[in-house]
Design an enzyme around this catalytic site. Structure first.
Site, PDB file in Angstrom:
ATOM      1  N   LYS A  66       4.489  -0.697  -2.400  1.00 29.17           N
ATOM      2  CA  LYS A  66       5.082  -0.509  -3.733  1.00 29.17           C
ATOM      3  C   LYS A  66       4.616   0.749  -4.464  1.00 29.17           C
ATOM      4  O   LYS A  66       4.723   0.848  -5.694  1.00 29.17           O
ATOM      5  CB  LYS A  66       4.871  -1.735  -4.650  1.00 29.17           C
ATOM      6  CG  LYS A  66       5.216  -3.057  -4.036  1.00 29.17           C
ATOM      7  CD  LYS A  66       6.489  -3.047  -3.242  1.00 29.17           C
ATOM      8  CE  LYS A  66       7.733  -2.898  -4.086  1.00 29.17           C
ATOM      9  NZ  LYS A  66       8.935  -2.717  -3.208  1.00 29.17           N
TER      10      LYS A  66
ATOM     11  N   HIS B 215       1.820   0.817   6.044  1.00 28.50           N
ATOM     12  CA  HIS B 215       1.037   0.419   4.867  1.00 28.50           C
ATOM     13  C   HIS B 215      -0.421   0.157   5.248  1.00 28.50           C
ATOM     14  O   HIS B 215      -1.188  -0.373   4.444  1.00 28.50           O
ATOM     15  CB  HIS B 215       1.602  -0.858   4.234  1.00 28.50           C
ATOM     16  CG  HIS B 215       2.906  -0.671   3.515  1.00 28.50           C
ATOM     17  ND1 HIS B 215       3.157   0.408   2.705  1.00 28.50           N
ATOM     18  CD2 HIS B 215       4.013  -1.446   3.457  1.00 28.50           C
ATOM     19  CE1 HIS B 215       4.389   0.291   2.191  1.00 28.50           C
ATOM     20  NE2 HIS B 215       4.921  -0.815   2.643  1.00 28.50           N
TER      21      HIS B 215
ATOM     22  N   SER C  92       4.794  -3.978  -9.756  1.00 22.69           N
ATOM     23  CA  SER C  92       5.864  -3.798  -8.780  1.00 22.69           C
ATOM     24  C   SER C  92       5.674  -4.763  -7.601  1.00 22.69           C
ATOM     25  O   SER C  92       6.634  -5.370  -7.103  1.00 22.69           O
ATOM     26  CB  SER C  92       5.869  -2.343  -8.301  1.00 22.69           C
ATOM     27  OG  SER C  92       6.938  -2.124  -7.418  1.00 22.69           O
TER      28      SER C  92
HETATM   29  P1  A3P Z   1       9.290  -0.651  -9.369  1.00 19.26           P
HETATM   30  O1  A3P Z   1       9.199  -2.031  -8.789  1.00 19.26           O
HETATM   31  O2  A3P Z   1       8.197  -0.380 -10.371  1.00 19.26           O
HETATM   32  O3  A3P Z   1      10.630  -0.318  -9.903  1.00 19.26           O
HETATM   33  P2  A3P Z   1       8.042   1.060  -2.106  1.00 19.26           P
HETATM   34  O4  A3P Z   1       9.177   1.895  -1.641  1.00 19.26           O
HETATM   35  O5  A3P Z   1       6.703   1.574  -1.706  1.00 19.26           O
HETATM   36  O6  A3P Z   1       8.267  -0.380  -1.798  1.00 19.26           O
HETATM   37  O7  A3P Z   1       7.995   1.201  -3.705  1.00 19.26           O
HETATM   38  C1  A3P Z   1       8.999   0.645  -4.515  1.00 19.26           C
HETATM   39  C2  A3P Z   1       8.796   1.114  -5.926  1.00 19.26           C
HETATM   40  O8  A3P Z   1       9.150   2.509  -5.993  1.00 19.26           O
HETATM   41  C3  A3P Z   1       9.694   0.379  -6.912  1.00 19.26           C
HETATM   42  O9  A3P Z   1       9.000   0.394  -8.165  1.00 19.26           O
HETATM   43  C4  A3P Z   1      10.897   1.300  -6.922  1.00 19.26           C
HETATM   44  O10 A3P Z   1      11.754   1.143  -8.037  1.00 19.26           O
HETATM   45  C5  A3P Z   1      10.188   2.649  -6.952  1.00 19.26           C
HETATM   46  N1  A3P Z   1      11.089   3.747  -6.558  1.00 19.26           N
HETATM   47  C6  A3P Z   1      11.852   3.848  -5.459  1.00 19.26           C
HETATM   48  N2  A3P Z   1      12.613   4.952  -5.497  1.00 19.26           N
HETATM   49  C7  A3P Z   1      12.303   5.578  -6.662  1.00 19.26           C
HETATM   50  C8  A3P Z   1      12.773   6.761  -7.306  1.00 19.26           C
HETATM   51  N3  A3P Z   1      13.718   7.516  -6.753  1.00 19.26           N
HETATM   52  N4  A3P Z   1      12.240   7.088  -8.507  1.00 19.26           N
HETATM   53  C9  A3P Z   1      11.306   6.315  -9.085  1.00 19.26           C
HETATM   54  N5  A3P Z   1      10.825   5.169  -8.532  1.00 19.26           N
HETATM   55  C10 A3P Z   1      11.332   4.804  -7.342  1.00 19.26           C
END
Ligand code: A3P
Length: 297
Positions: free
Chosen positions: A49, A111, A141
């Site tokens: 996340k 991860h 998140s």
């Molecule tokens: P939130 O749950 O705070 O919205 P991962 O890809 O490591 O699983 O992380 C997911 C998190 O990154 C989520 O956070 C998601 O919304 C955010 N995320 C993914 N793409 C993004 C982008 N283009 N800009 C900002 N945040 C992004």
């Protein structure tokens, strides 16, 4: 992605070589440890996340956005950038997908805490991009992700999740150990580029420039503009190849994968008491680290 729902059950956490894990990411351990990296493989490493999908999409566009545009419209990002250690029944394992990748370079996601990375990546001196996100937003998140993702342990209520996060009882272990372990590695391994999620939110284009110089890429200004636009939160949320809408183990009725994408959403979740407790504990856990995070912009 089609999975056999009957075989997918929420797992329990257990201690694995000193790290709290679930069996979906340890069942294939021997095979993963024997993974044969190639010198041009690029590993994208994060605590869950922290912006893994965002970074994966940026790298995929940088390498293949122009040479293989059909990839962008037909193959979901989790297939283009396989998740090395995942092993869920009736799905290709991450290792199988990585072994089958037709591209050069291969972009691979993990991860794992730094000590779990297969030794071949170090022996081959592969480039590694690590993304770190401030603990408070990372926790929030992760909470919403565990609510909606059926291959994650039951999150419980927010206050018990908050406590468990501080105790490091999360899949992939302690956030504190993860970000610090990778930060320490950066001091001795020069091919590691450490990015902060908050910097990406504040200045996506600037971070793409830095990433390009690390990777030795020099796309045109127009190409960088196009990528910066394509990887915005709103565009990734709309894009079925990047928003995980094609995956069955996630229940978007509970929470979407592309949820908010903000710095500071923790303020909508932490109580004043939880924040004080967290800050006090954070100081102790991070006292030996030079890492500095921003929890607001
Ligand atoms: P939130 O749950 O705070 O919205 P991962 O890809 O490591 O699983 O992380 C997911 C998190 O990154 C989520 O956070 C998601 O919304 C955010 N995320 C993914 N793409 C993004 C982008 N283009 N800009 C900002 N945040 C992004």
């Amino acid at each position: 992605m089609s999975v056999d729902q009957d075989k997918v059950v929420r797992p329990e956490l257990f201690d694995f070589h000193g790290v709290s894990m679930s069996h979906y990411f340890t069942d294939n351990w021997e095979n993963i440890q024997n993974f044969k990296a190639r010198p041009d493989d690029i590993l994208i490493a994060t605590y869950p996340k922290a912006g893994t999908t965002w970074a994966s999409y940026i790298l995929d566009l940088l390498y293949f956005g122009q040479t293989a545009p059909e990839r962008q419209t037909s193959i979901p990002i989790y297939t283009r950038v396989p998740f090395l250690e995942i092993a869920v029944p009736s799905m290709d394992s991450g290792k199988q997908l990585a072994d089958k990748l037709p591209t050069t370079p291969r972009l691979i996601k993990t991860h794992f805490p730094v000590q779990f990375v297969p030794k071949s990546f170090w022996e081959q001196n592969c480039k590694i991009v690590y993304i770190a996100r401030n603990a408070k937003d990372n926790m929030v998140s992760y909470f919403h992700f565990d609510r909606m993702n059926m291959i994650q342990p039951e999150p419980g209520d927010w206050s018990s999740f908050h406590r468990r996060f501080m105790e490091g009882k999360m899949v992939f272990g302690s956030w504190y150990d993860h970000v610090s372990g990778w930060w320490k590695k950066k001091q001795t391994y020069s091919k590691l580029h450490y990015i902060f999620y908050e910097d990406m939110v504040e200045d996506t284009r600037g971070e793409i420039d830095k990433l390009c110089s690390f990777l030795g890429l020099s796309p045109s200004v127009e190409e960088k503009d196009r990528i910066t636009g394509g990887v915005s939160f709103d565009n990734m949320k709309k894009n079925n190849m990047t928003n995980y809408s094609t995956i069955q183990v996630m229940d978007f009725k509970i929470s979407p994968f592309m949820r908010k994408g903000k710095v500071g959403d923790w303020k909508n979740h932490f109580t004043v008491a939880q924040n004080e407790e967290f800050d006090e504990d954070y100081k102790k856990k991070m006292k030996d680290s030079t890492l500095q995070f921003r929890t607001e912009l």
